[in-house]
Design a protein around this motif. Structure first.
Motif, PDB file in Angstrom:
ATOM      1  N   ILE A 212       0.850  -1.184   0.000  1.00 32.70           N
ATOM      2  CA  ILE A 212       0.000   0.000   0.000  1.00 32.70           C
ATOM      3  C   ILE A 212       0.890   1.240   0.000  1.00 32.70           C
ATOM      4  N   CYS A 213       0.595   2.195  -0.848  1.00 31.66           N
ATOM      5  CA  CYS A 213       1.444   3.380  -0.938  1.00 31.66           C
ATOM      6  C   CYS A 213       0.642   4.632  -1.280  1.00 31.66           C
ATOM      7  N   ASN A 214       1.342   5.759  -1.176  1.00 36.71           N
ATOM      8  CA  ASN A 214       0.778   7.074  -1.523  1.00 36.71           C
ATOM      9  C   ASN A 214      -0.556   7.335  -0.829  1.00 36.71           C
ATOM     10  N   LYS A 215      -0.533   7.168   0.517  1.00 37.97           N
ATOM     11  CA  LYS A 215      -1.694   7.441   1.371  1.00 37.97           C
ATOM     12  C   LYS A 215      -2.925   6.647   0.933  1.00 37.97           C
ATOM     13  N   MET A 216      -2.720   5.363   0.710  1.00 36.43           N
ATOM     14  CA  MET A 216      -3.789   4.418   0.381  1.00 36.43           C
ATOM     15  C   MET A 216      -4.491   4.757  -0.928  1.00 36.43           C
ATOM     16  N   THR A 217      -3.795   5.384  -1.849  1.00 40.18           N
ATOM     17  CA  THR A 217      -4.390   5.680  -3.151  1.00 40.18           C
ATOM     18  C   THR A 217      -3.929   4.713  -4.232  1.00 40.18           C
ATOM     19  N   ALA A 218      -2.901   3.918  -3.958  1.00 39.67           N
ATOM     20  CA  ALA A 218      -2.371   3.006  -4.976  1.00 39.67           C
ATOM     21  C   ALA A 218      -1.704   1.807  -4.319  1.00 39.67           C
ATOM     22  N   LEU A 219      -1.537   0.751  -5.112  1.00 41.39           N
ATOM     23  CA  LEU A 219      -0.828  -0.450  -4.695  1.00 41.39           C
ATOM     24  C   LEU A 219       0.364  -0.642  -5.619  1.00 41.39           C
ATOM     25  N   LEU A 220       1.521  -0.869  -5.031  1.00 47.22           N
ATOM     26  CA  LEU A 220       2.698  -1.229  -5.819  1.00 47.22           C
ATOM     27  C   LEU A 220       2.829  -2.740  -5.762  1.00 47.22           C
ATOM     28  N   THR A 221       2.866  -3.394  -6.923  1.00 49.06           N
ATOM     29  CA  THR A 221       2.899  -4.851  -6.966  1.00 49.06           C
ATOM     30  C   THR A 221       4.195  -5.344  -7.585  1.00 49.06           C
ATOM     31  N   TYR A 222       4.597  -6.536  -7.150  1.00 49.30           N
ATOM     32  CA  TYR A 222       5.798  -7.157  -7.713  1.00 49.30           C
ATOM     33  C   TYR A 222       5.673  -8.666  -7.643  1.00 49.30           C
ATOM     34  N   ASP A 223       5.974  -9.318  -8.762  1.00 50.06           N
ATOM     35  CA  ASP A 223       5.961 -10.771  -8.851  1.00 50.06           C
ATOM     36  C   ASP A 223       7.415 -11.255  -8.907  1.00 50.06           C
ATOM     37  N   PRO A 224       7.932 -11.866  -7.833  1.00 48.72           N
ATOM     38  CA  PRO A 224       9.345 -12.280  -7.815  1.00 48.72           C
ATOM     39  C   PRO A 224       9.658 -13.448  -8.733  1.00 48.72           C
ATOM     40  N   PHE A 231      10.592  -5.506 -12.594  1.00 43.74           N
ATOM     41  CA  PHE A 231       9.404  -4.837 -13.132  1.00 43.74           C
ATOM     42  C   PHE A 231       8.299  -4.805 -12.089  1.00 43.74           C
ATOM     43  N   CYS A 232       7.877  -3.596 -11.729  1.00 42.61           N
ATOM     44  CA  CYS A 232       6.786  -3.398 -10.776  1.00 42.61           C
ATOM     45  C   CYS A 232       5.593  -2.762 -11.491  1.00 42.61           C
ATOM     46  N   ARG A 233       4.469  -2.795 -10.841  1.00 42.68           N
ATOM     47  CA  ARG A 233       3.245  -2.292 -11.442  1.00 42.68           C
ATOM     48  C   ARG A 233       2.426  -1.540 -10.411  1.00 42.68           C
ATOM     49  N   PHE A 234       1.795  -0.463 -10.836  1.00 40.12           N
ATOM     50  CA  PHE A 234       0.870   0.275  -9.997  1.00 40.12           C
ATOM     51  C   PHE A 234      -0.557  -0.176 -10.272  1.00 40.12           C
ATOM     52  N   ILE A 235      -1.343  -0.383  -9.221  1.00 38.77           N
ATOM     53  CA  ILE A 235      -2.783  -0.616  -9.326  1.00 38.77           C
ATOM     54  C   ILE A 235      -3.480   0.415  -8.450  1.00 38.77           C
ATOM     55  N   SER A 236      -4.448   1.102  -9.003  1.00 38.94           N
ATOM     56  CA  SER A 236      -5.180   2.110  -8.226  1.00 38.94           C
ATOM     57  C   SER A 236      -6.152   1.435  -7.270  1.00 38.94           C
ATOM     58  N   PRO A 238      -9.938   1.356  -5.498  1.00 37.17           N
ATOM     59  CA  PRO A 238     -11.222   1.536  -6.195  1.00 37.17           C
ATOM     60  C   PRO A 238     -11.660   2.996  -6.295  1.00 37.17           C
ATOM     61  N   ASN A 239     -12.256   3.324  -7.435  1.00 40.83           N
ATOM     62  CA  ASN A 239     -12.884   4.635  -7.579  1.00 40.83           C
ATOM     63  C   ASN A 239     -14.080   4.720  -6.638  1.00 40.83           C
ATOM     64  N   GLY A 240     -14.233   5.843  -5.984  1.00 42.87           N
ATOM     65  CA  GLY A 240     -15.329   6.004  -5.040  1.00 42.87           C
ATOM     66  C   GLY A 240     -14.945   5.699  -3.613  1.00 42.87           C
ATOM     67  N   ALA A 241     -13.664   5.384  -3.373  1.00 45.90           N
ATOM     68  CA  ALA A 241     -13.210   5.157  -1.997  1.00 45.90           C
ATOM     69  C   ALA A 241     -13.160   6.490  -1.261  1.00 45.90           C
ATOM     70  N   TYR A 242     -13.234   6.429   0.063  1.00 47.39           N
ATOM     71  CA  TYR A 242     -13.310   7.661   0.858  1.00 47.39           C
ATOM     72  C   TYR A 242     -11.958   8.351   0.999  1.00 47.39           C
ATOM     73  N   HIS A 243     -10.870   7.592   0.936  1.00 48.54           N
ATOM     74  CA  HIS A 243      -9.510   8.142   0.951  1.00 48.54           C
ATOM     75  C   HIS A 243      -9.236   9.045   2.160  1.00 48.54           C
ATOM     76  N   MET A 244      -9.542   8.577   3.348  1.00 51.09           N
ATOM     77  CA  MET A 244      -9.227   9.337   4.561  1.00 51.09           C
ATOM     78  C   MET A 244      -7.832   8.957   5.045  1.00 51.09           C
ATOM     79  N   ASN A 245      -6.853   9.118   4.146  1.00 50.09           N
ATOM     80  CA  ASN A 245      -5.457   8.764   4.417  1.00 50.09           C
ATOM     81  C   ASN A 245      -5.300   7.297   4.804  1.00 50.09           C
TER      82      ASN A 245
END
Length: 375
Positions: A212-224, A231-236, A238-245
């Motif tokens: 979990i990163c960037n104040k719960m706005t994104a996920l950094l993923t890695y497959d070892p 190579f890493c990947r960002f996943i956002s 969900p849209n509509g989340a409350y995002h209270m940090n």
């Protein structure tokens, strides 16, 4: 090319095959993974394990490991038939006073408290095995850490991933198959800003690590295990989340799905339970979430011990998913663990005390797989 035997065994429809496989003993299941590629794929999928274990247990066994802020030791709490938790004191003395970094299946990754050059340890508290990993090459303070493990034909393999925070992100990976650490520079897709990691533990899903990163706005993923090392990947989120940090949100795995639960508010105000939402990952490759359940504010209009307990303005946090029962989310409230039902939108009356002050996000799931990991 498939052999004649493979074609014969794969003649059965997948659903018919699954109905047969879930009724077999665990030893037979692992033996039959070698029958064909299709059988191997069916048995290796998380939904099969969920279905298999649910057929044999009213409540599939698992543990939550609490890393308490007022003690160096971890505390184990095991699930019961009613999805509540009970203190598992028999495991407490098996675990050294080290910092828990990550868990996966029945293994725990520990780190020494020396921040300049930490030493890592791997343990299986159920088999009482404990080993130290070779010293890594990077002496810089690392960021988040993750653990992925797998048991294949009775042989345990695992990967430990350290994120090294320099001017750019670097990965240091220990593979049990190679027996050494390897360094890679992280290559991140769609990265337009600095990555700030959350303090919460890494989540492992289908062999991929999620931070979990960037104040719960994104996920950094890695497959070892992929060939494109680093190579890493960002996943956002969900849209509509409350995002209270991220103070009132959790990411986890439940019922074979990657889930995200968030509550709009961190305490009960004027006898109102805050609104909440539950998302399930619909399309992992595209990073698309689906809103599974939601509820508006709920008035506390009944009486009892639980309602009296929740009548104060203290913080109420979701802390963990039930790994098999997607209806249950665990909350932490003033040293108590509460069972929250997604279906009813309310808490179970069985309240469990942890007997310790919990550092909010230091809770780790520990599963009890069909075949124990031997390290």
């Amino acid at each position: 090319m498939e052999t004649r035997d493979e074609k014969t065994y794969d003649h059965f429809p997948d659903e018919t095959l699954l109905e047969i496989l879930v009724k077999l003993p665990a030893k037979s299941i692992f033996r039959f993974k070698c029958v064909s590629k299709n059988w191997f794929s069916l048995i290796s999928e998380p939904p099969f394990f969920t279905r298999y274990i649910n057929l044999r247990y009213d409540s599939p066994p698992f543990s939550l490991v609490f890393q308490c802020s007022n003690t160096a030791r971890a505390h184990f709490f095991v699930s019961t038939e009613k999805n509540t938790l009970k203190n598992l004191t028999s495991l407490h003395d098996q675990i050294p006073p080290l910092k828990i970094e990550s868990t996966n299946n029945d293994l725990i990754l520990y780190r020494s408290r020396n921040s300049h050059q930490p030493v890592y340890f791997l343990a299986n508290p159920f088999t009482k095995q404990f080993i130290s990993l070779p010293m890594h090459s990077t002496r810089r303070t690392s960021g988040p850490t993750g653990l992925i493990s797998n048991v294949e034909d009775g042989i345990t393999s695992y990967n430990v991933v350290r994120i090294i925070i320099k001017s750019s992100l670097n990965l240091e990976i220990f593979s049990s198959e190679r027996g050494e650490w390897t360094n890679f520079k992280a290559v991140i897709n769609n990265c337009t800003s600095k990555v700030e990691f959350d303090a919460r533990p890494c989540v492992a899903f289908k062999g991929v690590l999620h931070w979990i990163c960037n104040k719960m706005t994104a996920l950094l993923t890695y497959d070892p295990c992929i060939k494109n090392y680093g190579f890493c990947r960002f996943i956002s989120v969900p849209n509509g989340a409350y995002h209270m940090n991220g103070k009132n949100a959790i990411l986890g795995v439940s019922g074979g799905n990657l889930c995200y639960f968030e509550m709009c508010g961190i305490s009960i105000q004027d006898y109102n339970l805050p609104a909440w939402k539950l998302w399930v990952m619909k399309d992992y490759e595209r990073g698309e979430w689906s809103l599974d359940r939601e509820s508006g504010e709920r008035k506390i209009d009944s009486f009892g011990i639980l309602c009296n307990l929740l009548s104060s303005y203290s913080s109420l946090f979701p802390v963990a998913f039930h790994p098999w029962n997607s209806d249950v989310v665990y909350f932490w409230y003033e040293g108590y663990i509460l069972n929250f039902s997604i279906k009813t939108g309310w808490f179970d009356e069985d309240v469990f005390s942890t007997f310790c002050m919990l550092s909010t996000w230091e809770i780790f799931p520990l599963l009890m797989p069909l075949c124990s990991s031997k390290i």
